[in-house]
Scaffold this motif. Structure first.
Motif, PDB file in Angstrom:
ATOM      1  N   MET A   8      43.563  44.016  28.558  1.00 29.19           N
ATOM      2  CA  MET A   8      42.277  43.543  29.047  1.00 29.19           C
ATOM      3  C   MET A   8      41.964  42.255  28.303  1.00 29.19           C
ATOM      4  O   MET A   8      42.048  42.210  27.076  1.00 29.19           O
ATOM      5  CB  MET A   8      41.182  44.578  28.801  1.00 29.19           C
ATOM      6  CG  MET A   8      39.857  44.176  29.394  1.00 29.19           C
ATOM      7  SD  MET A   8      38.619  45.486  29.341  1.00 29.19           S
ATOM      8  CE  MET A   8      38.250  45.530  27.621  1.00 29.19           C
ATOM      9  N   GLY A   9      41.665  41.215  29.046  1.00 29.38           N
ATOM     10  CA  GLY A   9      41.372  39.935  28.428  1.00 29.38           C
ATOM     11  C   GLY A   9      40.737  38.987  29.423  1.00 29.38           C
ATOM     12  O   GLY A   9      40.373  39.372  30.527  1.00 29.38           O
ATOM     13  N   ARG A  10      40.624  37.731  29.001  1.00 28.05           N
ATOM     14  CA  ARG A  10      39.994  36.709  29.842  1.00 28.05           C
ATOM     15  C   ARG A  10      41.030  35.690  30.290  1.00 28.05           C
ATOM     16  O   ARG A  10      41.893  35.292  29.510  1.00 28.05           O
ATOM     17  CB  ARG A  10      38.875  35.999  29.084  1.00 28.05           C
ATOM     18  CG  ARG A  10      37.711  36.918  28.771  1.00 28.05           C
ATOM     19  CD  ARG A  10      36.495  36.123  28.313  1.00 28.05           C
ATOM     20  NE  ARG A  10      35.408  37.012  27.980  1.00 28.05           N
ATOM     21  CZ  ARG A  10      34.546  37.527  28.856  1.00 28.05           C
ATOM     22  NH1 ARG A  10      34.665  37.222  30.125  1.00 28.05           N
ATOM     23  NH2 ARG A  10      33.590  38.346  28.470  1.00 28.05           N
ATOM     24  N   LEU A  11      40.925  35.270  31.557  1.00 30.27           N
ATOM     25  CA  LEU A  11      41.833  34.259  32.076  1.00 30.27           C
ATOM     26  C   LEU A  11      41.589  32.926  31.374  1.00 30.27           C
ATOM     27  O   LEU A  11      40.437  32.521  31.177  1.00 30.27           O
ATOM     28  CB  LEU A  11      41.641  34.075  33.585  1.00 30.27           C
ATOM     29  CG  LEU A  11      42.467  35.000  34.476  1.00 30.27           C
ATOM     30  CD1 LEU A  11      41.922  36.389  34.477  1.00 30.27           C
ATOM     31  CD2 LEU A  11      42.569  34.443  35.856  1.00 30.27           C
ATOM     32  N   THR A  12      42.670  32.243  31.025  1.00 32.83           N
ATOM     33  CA  THR A  12      42.545  30.955  30.334  1.00 32.83           C
ATOM     34  C   THR A  12      42.457  29.782  31.303  1.00 32.83           C
ATOM     35  O   THR A  12      42.118  28.682  30.894  1.00 32.83           O
ATOM     36  CB  THR A  12      43.737  30.739  29.386  1.00 32.83           C
ATOM     37  OG1 THR A  12      44.947  30.730  30.154  1.00 32.83           O
ATOM     38  CG2 THR A  12      43.806  31.840  28.336  1.00 32.83           C
ATOM     39  N   THR A  57      48.690  41.655  45.221  1.00 28.64           N
ATOM     40  CA  THR A  57      48.065  41.557  43.901  1.00 28.64           C
ATOM     41  C   THR A  57      47.823  40.094  43.561  1.00 28.64           C
ATOM     42  O   THR A  57      46.758  39.727  43.052  1.00 28.64           O
ATOM     43  CB  THR A  57      48.947  42.223  42.830  1.00 28.64           C
ATOM     44  OG1 THR A  57      49.218  43.573  43.228  1.00 28.64           O
ATOM     45  CG2 THR A  57      48.276  42.219  41.483  1.00 28.64           C
ATOM     46  N   ALA A  58      48.768  39.225  43.861  1.00 24.53           N
ATOM     47  CA  ALA A  58      48.608  37.791  43.613  1.00 24.53           C
ATOM     48  C   ALA A  58      47.460  37.221  44.440  1.00 24.53           C
ATOM     49  O   ALA A  58      46.640  36.441  43.941  1.00 24.53           O
ATOM     50  CB  ALA A  58      49.908  37.060  43.936  1.00 24.53           C
ATOM     51  N   GLU A  59      47.379  37.609  45.701  1.00 26.65           N
ATOM     52  CA  GLU A  59      46.307  37.125  46.565  1.00 26.65           C
ATOM     53  C   GLU A  59      44.939  37.605  46.071  1.00 26.65           C
ATOM     54  O   GLU A  59      43.965  36.849  46.080  1.00 26.65           O
ATOM     55  CB  GLU A  59      46.564  37.573  48.002  1.00 26.65           C
ATOM     56  CG  GLU A  59      47.792  36.918  48.605  1.00 26.65           C
ATOM     57  CD  GLU A  59      48.250  37.549  49.901  1.00 26.65           C
ATOM     58  OE1 GLU A  59      47.539  38.417  50.450  1.00 26.65           O
ATOM     59  OE2 GLU A  59      49.348  37.172  50.369  1.00 26.65           O
ATOM     60  N   VAL A  73      44.747  44.482  33.326  1.00 23.50           N
ATOM     61  CA  VAL A  73      46.054  44.392  33.964  1.00 23.50           C
ATOM     62  C   VAL A  73      46.900  45.577  33.533  1.00 23.50           C
ATOM     63  O   VAL A  73      46.975  45.890  32.347  1.00 23.50           O
ATOM     64  CB  VAL A  73      46.780  43.081  33.564  1.00 23.50           C
ATOM     65  CG1 VAL A  73      48.167  43.023  34.171  1.00 23.50           C
ATOM     66  CG2 VAL A  73      45.967  41.871  33.955  1.00 23.50           C
ATOM     67  N   GLN A  74      47.524  46.241  34.493  1.00 22.83           N
ATOM     68  CA  GLN A  74      48.482  47.310  34.212  1.00 22.83           C
ATOM     69  C   GLN A  74      49.791  46.879  34.829  1.00 22.83           C
ATOM     70  O   GLN A  74      49.835  46.451  35.980  1.00 22.83           O
ATOM     71  CB  GLN A  74      48.001  48.636  34.807  1.00 22.83           C
ATOM     72  CG  GLN A  74      48.883  49.821  34.509  1.00 22.83           C
ATOM     73  CD  GLN A  74      49.959  50.047  35.562  1.00 22.83           C
ATOM     74  OE1 GLN A  74      49.723  49.873  36.739  1.00 22.83           O
ATOM     75  NE2 GLN A  74      51.133  50.406  35.125  1.00 22.83           N
ATOM     76  N   GLY A  75      50.861  46.941  34.034  1.00 21.61           N
ATOM     77  CA  GLY A  75      52.149  46.513  34.551  1.00 21.61           C
ATOM     78  C   GLY A  75      53.270  46.831  33.588  1.00 21.61           C
ATOM     79  O   GLY A  75      53.146  47.712  32.742  1.00 21.61           O
ATOM     80  N   ALA A  76      54.355  46.102  33.708  1.00 20.62           N
ATOM     81  CA  ALA A  76      55.544  46.323  32.882  1.00 20.62           C
ATOM     82  C   ALA A  76      55.952  45.021  32.212  1.00 20.62           C
ATOM     83  O   ALA A  76      55.781  43.938  32.772  1.00 20.62           O
ATOM     84  CB  ALA A  76      56.689  46.840  33.748  1.00 20.62           C
ATOM     85  N   ASP A  98      51.243  45.343  38.117  1.00 20.39           N
ATOM     86  CA  ASP A  98      51.255  46.308  39.216  1.00 20.39           C
ATOM     87  C   ASP A  98      49.846  46.479  39.765  1.00 20.39           C
ATOM     88  O   ASP A  98      49.643  46.557  40.974  1.00 20.39           O
ATOM     89  CB  ASP A  98      51.767  47.669  38.742  1.00 20.39           C
ATOM     90  CG  ASP A  98      53.226  47.629  38.351  1.00 20.39           C
ATOM     91  OD1 ASP A  98      53.992  46.879  38.977  1.00 20.39           O
ATOM     92  OD2 ASP A  98      53.598  48.349  37.413  1.00 20.39           O
ATOM     93  N   ASN A  99      48.869  46.552  38.865  1.00 18.76           N
ATOM     94  CA  ASN A  99      47.463  46.742  39.237  1.00 18.76           C
ATOM     95  C   ASN A  99      46.600  45.823  38.392  1.00 18.76           C
ATOM     96  O   ASN A  99      46.862  45.644  37.207  1.00 18.76           O
ATOM     97  CB  ASN A  99      47.016  48.186  38.992  1.00 18.76           C
ATOM     98  CG  ASN A  99      47.741  49.169  39.861  1.00 18.76           C
ATOM     99  OD1 ASN A  99      47.740  49.044  41.076  1.00 18.76           O
ATOM    100  ND2 ASN A  99      48.380  50.143  39.239  1.00 18.76           N
ATOM    101  N   VAL A 100      45.565  45.266  39.007  1.00 16.88           N
ATOM    102  CA  VAL A 100      44.567  44.495  38.272  1.00 16.88           C
ATOM    103  C   VAL A 100      43.198  45.021  38.657  1.00 16.88           C
ATOM    104  O   VAL A 100      43.003  45.512  39.767  1.00 16.88           O
ATOM    105  CB  VAL A 100      44.671  42.976  38.548  1.00 16.88           C
ATOM    106  CG1 VAL A 100      46.011  42.432  38.114  1.00 16.88           C
ATOM    107  CG2 VAL A 100      44.417  42.665  39.995  1.00 16.88           C
ATOM    108  N   SER A 101      42.260  44.925  37.722  1.00 15.95           N
ATOM    109  CA  SER A 101      40.915  45.445  37.966  1.00 15.95           C
ATOM    110  C   SER A 101      39.867  44.525  37.371  1.00 15.95           C
ATOM    111  O   SER A 101      40.122  43.833  36.386  1.00 15.95           O
ATOM    112  CB  SER A 101      40.741  46.828  37.326  1.00 15.95           C
ATOM    113  OG  SER A 101      41.664  47.740  37.849  1.00 15.95           O
TER     114      SER A 101
END
Length: 162
Positions: A8-12, A57-59, A73-76, A98-101
């Motif tokens: 969990m963080g902030r987009l740069t 997910t990208a869209e 963000v949840q992923g690998a 895989d998932n973003v929230s």
């Protein structure tokens, strides 16, 4: 084997949607994730982690998130090796999402009228023929139950306890 990352963080920066030669949507972005500890008298430090999202997910990310937005963000974790401009072999570590929230407040994520409806609220597209959404049943409360309201469940003689 297990490869699971949850951040969990902030987009740069604002994420930018790109398309591969075969028409697949992709975006890559970096999030700043605060470290959970600080040394006495020092500022909290952050790690900057690269994320790659594909397809829907990208869209979703490029439509609803922008610089400074809080994101989960949840992923690998994935690694790749490449040669830089000077011919030096480098190794990159990325999270493949895989998932973003959403995880900030609505005012933080509301950059325009493109923000999604609040959780649980249906739109005309989602519910074209429904006249009125049924309200969910209230959750049962077990806080005031007494011992007489419960009974012991005993296994039958031929049942195994596992």
């Amino acid at each position: 084997m297990l490869n699971c990352a949850v951040l969990m963080g902030r987009l740069t920066a604002d994420p930018e949607l790109r398309t591969t030669n075969t028409g697949i949507s992709v975006t890559s972005f970096t999030i700043a994730v605060d470290r959970s500890f600080t040394k006495a008298g020092e500022e909290r430090q952050a790690d900057f982690i690269d994320i790659v999202a594909w397809r829907q997910t990208a869209e979703f990310v490029t439509r609803y998130f922008h610089k400074g937005s809080m994101i989960a963000v949840q992923g690998a974790i994935q690694t790749r090796v490449y040669d830089d401009k000077q011919g030096i072999r480098r190794k990159a570590f990325e999270i493949i999402a895989d998932n973003v929230s959403f995880c900030g407040s609505k005012s933080e994520s509301d950059r325009s009228n493109l923000s999604p409806p609040p959780y649980g609220e249906k739109t005309a597209v989602q519910q074209p023929y429904a006249e009125k959404a049924a309200s969910p049943a209230p959750a049962p409360s077990y806080q005031s139950a007494g011992a007489e309201e419960f009974s012991e469940v005993l296994p039958a003689e031929d049942d195994l306890p596992f």
